[in-house]
Design a protein around this motif. Structure first.
Motif, short mmCIF file in Angstrom:
data_model
loop_
_atom_site.label_atom_id
_atom_site.label_comp_id
_atom_site.label_asym_id
_atom_site.label_seq_id
_atom_site.Cartn_x
_atom_site.Cartn_y
_atom_site.Cartn_z
N PRO A 23 -16.91 9.95 -0.19
CA PRO A 23 -16.56 10.75 -1.36
C PRO A 23 -16.59 9.86 -2.60
N ARG A 24 -16.53 10.48 -3.77
CA ARG A 24 -16.47 9.70 -5.01
C ARG A 24 -15.22 8.83 -4.98
N ILE A 25 -15.36 7.66 -5.58
CA ILE A 25 -14.25 6.72 -5.69
C ILE A 25 -13.83 6.67 -7.15
N VAL A 26 -12.54 6.89 -7.39
CA VAL A 26 -12.00 6.82 -8.74
C VAL A 26 -11.01 5.67 -8.80
N VAL A 27 -11.11 4.86 -9.84
CA VAL A 27 -10.13 3.80 -10.06
C VAL A 27 -9.24 4.24 -11.20
N ILE A 28 -7.95 4.07 -11.00
CA ILE A 28 -6.97 4.41 -12.03
C ILE A 28 -6.63 3.13 -12.79
N CYS A 29 -6.72 3.21 -14.09
CA CYS A 29 -6.39 2.09 -14.97
C CYS A 29 -5.32 2.52 -15.95
N GLY A 30 -4.64 1.54 -16.51
CA GLY A 30 -3.63 1.80 -17.53
C GLY A 30 -2.51 0.80 -17.40
N SER A 31 -1.61 0.84 -18.34
CA SER A 31 -0.45 -0.04 -18.31
C SER A 31 0.41 0.29 -17.10
N THR A 32 0.93 -0.75 -16.46
CA THR A 32 1.79 -0.50 -15.29
C THR A 32 3.12 0.13 -15.70
N ARG A 33 3.37 0.27 -16.99
CA ARG A 33 4.56 1.04 -17.41
C ARG A 33 4.40 2.51 -17.02
N PHE A 34 3.15 2.90 -16.69
CA PHE A 34 2.86 4.28 -16.30
C PHE A 34 2.66 4.42 -14.79
N MET A 35 3.33 3.60 -14.00
CA MET A 35 3.15 3.65 -12.54
C MET A 35 3.48 5.03 -11.98
N ASN A 39 0.82 7.26 -9.93
CA ASN A 39 1.05 7.82 -8.60
C ASN A 39 0.77 9.32 -8.58
N GLU A 40 1.15 10.01 -9.64
CA GLU A 40 0.88 11.45 -9.72
C GLU A 40 -0.63 11.70 -9.84
N ALA A 41 -1.32 10.88 -10.62
CA ALA A 41 -2.78 11.01 -10.73
C ALA A 41 -3.44 10.73 -9.37
N ASP A 42 -2.89 9.78 -8.64
CA ASP A 42 -3.41 9.47 -7.29
C ASP A 42 -3.32 10.71 -6.41
N VAL A 43 -2.20 11.41 -6.46
CA VAL A 43 -2.03 12.63 -5.66
C VAL A 43 -3.08 13.67 -6.05
N ARG A 44 -3.22 13.91 -7.36
CA ARG A 44 -4.17 14.92 -7.83
C ARG A 44 -5.61 14.57 -7.45
N GLU A 45 -5.98 13.32 -7.63
CA GLU A 45 -7.36 12.90 -7.33
C GLU A 45 -7.62 12.93 -5.82
N THR A 46 -6.64 12.53 -5.04
CA THR A 46 -6.78 12.58 -3.58
C THR A 46 -6.91 14.03 -3.11
N MET A 47 -6.10 14.93 -3.68
CA MET A 47 -6.21 16.34 -3.30
C MET A 47 -7.55 16.92 -3.70
N ALA A 48 -8.20 16.33 -4.71
CA ALA A 48 -9.53 16.77 -5.13
C ALA A 48 -10.63 16.16 -4.26
N GLY A 49 -10.22 15.39 -3.24
CA GLY A 49 -11.19 14.86 -2.29
C GLY A 49 -11.80 13.52 -2.66
N LYS A 50 -11.15 12.79 -3.55
CA LYS A 50 -11.66 11.49 -3.97
C LYS A 50 -10.89 10.36 -3.30
N LYS A 54 -6.04 1.89 -7.31
CA LYS A 54 -5.23 1.73 -8.52
C LYS A 54 -4.48 0.41 -8.42
N PRO A 55 -3.79 0.03 -9.49
CA PRO A 55 -2.98 -1.19 -9.42
C PRO A 55 -1.97 -1.08 -8.28
N GLY A 56 -1.82 -2.14 -7.53
CA GLY A 56 -0.90 -2.14 -6.41
C GLY A 56 0.41 -2.83 -6.71
N ILE A 57 0.46 -3.54 -7.83
CA ILE A 57 1.66 -4.29 -8.19
C ILE A 57 2.02 -3.99 -9.64
N ASP A 58 3.27 -3.66 -9.86
CA ASP A 58 3.78 -3.43 -11.19
C ASP A 58 4.35 -4.74 -11.72
#
Length: 129
Positions: A23-35, A39-50, A54-58
């Motif tokens: 499936p398509r691979i999406v990388v999430i970027c942004g300041s870790t202040r938005f962890m 995580n919510e974007a991860d859920v949405r993108e995963t549910m969309a089949g991607k 993303k960053p693993g450490i805050d």
């Protein structure tokens, strides 16, 4: 004879993903202040089949394993290298958050230099808009 573009590492990666039926691979970027938002974007993108990376450490939150400032700075450098590798792996980039700092700005520029499509949860923060 194979196409010349498949001789590049990027072409080989794209061909391998296609052969594997990934499936398509999406990388999430942004300041870790938005962890939380990441995580919510991860859920949405995963549910969309991607596939989501993303960053693993805050680095903004304290942690005993990062208590030594020199080691923390070295880790930050390694994590930056790792995240650029995630950007190279990805088919698209999702920028999360309503703030773009220097690190995220550099990630955006890097992704654009590679021709990666970008999406923003807050399009108004796109530095090139």
């Amino acid at each position: 004879m194979s196409s010349p573009h498949l001789l590049t590492p990027e072409g080989k990666l794209a061909a391998a993903k296609k052969l594997l039926g990934l499936p398509r691979i999406v990388v999430i970027c942004g300041s870790t202040r938005f962890m939380t938002e990441m995580n919510e974007a991860d859920v949405r993108e995963t549910m969309a089949g991607k596939i989501v990376v993303k960053p693993g450490i805050d680095m903004k939150s304290p942690h005993a394993l990062r208590s030594d400032p020199a080691e923390a700075e070295a880790l930050k450098t390694r994590l930056g290298d790792l995240h650029r590798a995630k950007i190279r792996l990805a088919d698209e980039v999702l920028i999360v958050g309503d703030y773009i700092g220097d690190s995220t700005r550099a990630e955006i520029a890097y992704a654009r230099s590679l021709g990666k499509p970008l999406r923003f949860t807050h399009p108004e923060v796109d530095p090139d808009a």
